[in-house]
Design a protein around this motif. Structure first.
Motif, short mmCIF file in Angstrom:
data_model
loop_
_atom_site.label_atom_id
_atom_site.label_comp_id
_atom_site.label_asym_id
_atom_site.label_seq_id
_atom_site.Cartn_x
_atom_site.Cartn_y
_atom_site.Cartn_z
N SER A 79 7.88 15.94 -1.22
CA SER A 79 6.73 15.28 -0.64
C SER A 79 7.63 13.67 -0.31
O SER A 79 8.35 13.75 0.03
CB SER A 79 5.36 15.71 -1.14
N THR A 80 6.61 13.40 0.27
CA THR A 80 6.46 12.07 0.43
C THR A 80 5.81 10.92 0.17
O THR A 80 4.41 11.43 -0.45
CB THR A 80 6.98 11.57 1.99
N LEU A 81 6.39 9.08 -0.24
CA LEU A 81 5.46 8.45 -0.37
C LEU A 81 5.78 7.44 0.87
O LEU A 81 6.81 7.00 0.80
CB LEU A 81 5.94 8.12 -1.60
N VAL A 82 4.81 7.11 1.18
CA VAL A 82 5.13 5.46 2.67
C VAL A 82 4.46 4.84 1.44
O VAL A 82 2.72 4.65 1.53
CB VAL A 82 4.36 6.21 3.39
N ILE A 83 4.98 3.46 1.91
CA ILE A 83 5.09 2.22 1.18
C ILE A 83 5.16 1.07 2.61
O ILE A 83 5.69 1.97 3.57
CB ILE A 83 6.33 1.87 0.19
N ARG A 119 0.56 -1.33 -0.24
CA ARG A 119 0.43 0.02 -0.14
C ARG A 119 1.03 0.75 -0.15
O ARG A 119 1.90 1.54 0.71
CB ARG A 119 -1.11 0.20 1.43
N MET A 120 0.55 2.18 -0.82
CA MET A 120 1.44 3.26 -0.92
C MET A 120 0.88 4.29 -0.50
O MET A 120 -0.58 4.67 -1.85
CB MET A 120 1.40 3.21 -2.45
N ARG A 121 0.79 5.48 0.52
CA ARG A 121 0.83 6.87 0.55
C ARG A 121 0.87 7.74 0.29
O ARG A 121 1.91 8.25 1.23
CB ARG A 121 -0.19 6.73 1.85
N LEU A 122 0.19 8.79 -0.70
CA LEU A 122 1.07 9.66 -0.63
C LEU A 122 0.40 11.17 0.05
O LEU A 122 -0.06 10.95 1.10
CB LEU A 122 0.82 10.29 -1.95
N SER A 123 1.73 11.40 0.44
CA SER A 123 1.75 13.11 1.38
C SER A 123 0.67 14.11 0.52
O SER A 123 0.78 14.17 -0.13
CB SER A 123 3.16 13.98 1.87
N LEU A 124 -0.12 14.67 2.33
CA LEU A 124 -1.12 15.93 1.11
C LEU A 124 -0.70 17.12 1.35
O LEU A 124 -0.83 17.77 0.43
CB LEU A 124 -2.63 15.58 1.75
#
Length: 429
Positions: A77-81, A59-64
């Protein structure tokens, strides 16, 4: 007054380069539902994201909330896997156009956002785990050519990556708290450190901590008795179910704790009772049998208790029947101890869709999300958790914490800080 429905989380579903241009498919979790959309991005941001591949189905969450880096004169920005066993934070540079696209997403007021949105593309949307796995190291060279103009310090980092080396984590190196500001895009005048573009850390996210070492200088507080006629300095809010409630009126604040019950539950309850406030505990069903007394203790001390599923799986990947059983098992385990219905549900990872929401409604429960993620599961010290709270606006906040040693140690200072801001505490029913 009708307020816009706020975006809570963005998942990266696919990264595509078609004839029409550069696009990403995203999953939007909002306070009133879930939708999938295509977002047009520029070539520079596309290449930055593509350089972080390969991905392998996590699952990959992009920072808002992209940040402005004055040293490089650029946004990043960040991408959290993440999956059930680890979380990996990746940094990438992005353009002003990408930032403006995120701002438009956050300002949308779409009453139909809970519906699945069909998007026409020249080819079917392919998850990054399949589309990007074939990427070779030549892309790192392209990344270096595009990014070298940002700053000379970035050249050093990129040269290490092109040489096949991975930067070691320095002692105390921590990324900034991203995605927590309620103010939107923030231009920073300075940074505590200069984050590299790319991977900086891999952190266990769902593993049990070792038992804390007893401290002779700080004796454990005596367990408090269940309050009899204790004066309440908090209020109860009954969820209506018309949206995935996670925000509060100005002047109110809520503390919530996920992933218990655990060896820390009683200590958290004692701290809350000592400060005459309460919190909402979201318990995982398959942990209950090992921590029956902890659940009973929280219930007896007037804490709100909700379900966090039976097994902390990503329930949007499950079938309807599987989720029905999952929710029912968790509720049964908790209700046998609390002797009262479980009416609050927080989906693991915040993942929710229409099918799961319908299952929750069938169980006579309401979905509760959040708007301040402390990310305490990856922080190193209690001071890190405290600083997160100090650097966010507490008014209207629903804080997400976990039952961790450092969070327990930080909790008294957090409560005192919130009281100093004249916040009114609430729990959810």
């Amino acid at each position: 007054m009708n307020e816009p429905s706020a975006v809570l989380m963005i998942e990266l579903l696919s990264l595509e380069h078609e004839q029409a241009g550069y696009q990403i498919e995203i999953g939007l979790t909002r306070d009133i539902g879930y939708a999938r959309r295509m977002l047009t991005i520029d070539e520079f941001t596309y290449e930055q994201l593509n350089a972080l591949a390969p991905y392998f189905g996590e699952r990959m969450r992009l920072s808002l909330y992209p940040k402005w880096d004055p040293f490089r004169n650029s946004y990043y920005s960040t991408l959290v896997i993440m999956n059930q066993t680890f979380s990996e934070t990746l940094y990438f540079a992005c353009s002003e156009y990408y930032v403006s696209q995120l701002l438009q997403l956050k300002e949308l007021d779409d009453p139909h956002v809970h519906e699945e949105i069909a998007v026409e593309t020249t080819s079917p949307s392919i998850p990054p785990a399949r589309r990007l796995r074939k990427k070779n190291k030549k892309r790192f060279g392209r990344l270096g050519l595009q990014s070298i103009v940002l700053a000379s310090c970035l050249v050093v980092v990129l040269s290490l990556r092109m040489g096949g080396q991975v930067m070691d984590r320095a002692e105390g190196l921590k990324g900034p708290s991203l995605g927590t500001s309620a103010e939107g895009i923030e231009k920073m005048v300075s940074l505590p450190f200069i984050p590299p573009i790319g991977k900086i850390e891999t952190t266990p996210s769902q593993q049990e901590e070792p038992a804390p070492t007893p401290e002779t200088s700080k004796p454990s507080p005596e367990p408090s008795e269940p309050p009899q006629e204790q004066m309440k300095r908090y209020e109860e809010i009954k969820l209506t179910g018309d949206k995935y409630t996670y925000s509060l009126p100005k002047g109110y604040v809520a503390l919530s704790f996920d992933d218990g019950p655990s060896k820390y539950t009683k200590e958290i309850v004692d701290i809350l009772v000592e400060h005459e406030v309460a919190a909402t505990f979201l318990f995982v069903g398959n942990k209950v049998s090992r921590n029956v007394e902890a659940v009973k203790y929280a219930s007896e001390h007037q804490m709100s208790i909700g379900s966090h599923s039976w097994d902390h799986s990503k329930m949007t990947d499950n079938g309807v029947k599987e989720n029905q059983n999952n929710l029912a098992k968790a509720n049964q385990a908790l209700e046998q101890i609390t002797q009262s219905p479980i009416t609050v549900f927080r989906p693991p990872y915040g993942a929710i869709n229409d099918k799961l929401a319908a299952n929750v409604t069938e169980q006579q429960m309401k979905v509760l999300l959040w708007n301040r993620d402390s990310e305490d599961w990856k922080r190193k010290t209690p001071e890190d958790v405290i600083q997160f709270v100090h650097h966010t606006d507490p008014s209207g906040a629903v804080y997400l914490f976990h039952e961790k040693k450092i969070t327990v140690e930080a909790l008294p200072a957090i409560i005192q800080y919130l009281k100093g801001k004249n916040m009114k505490f609430v729990i959810f029913k």
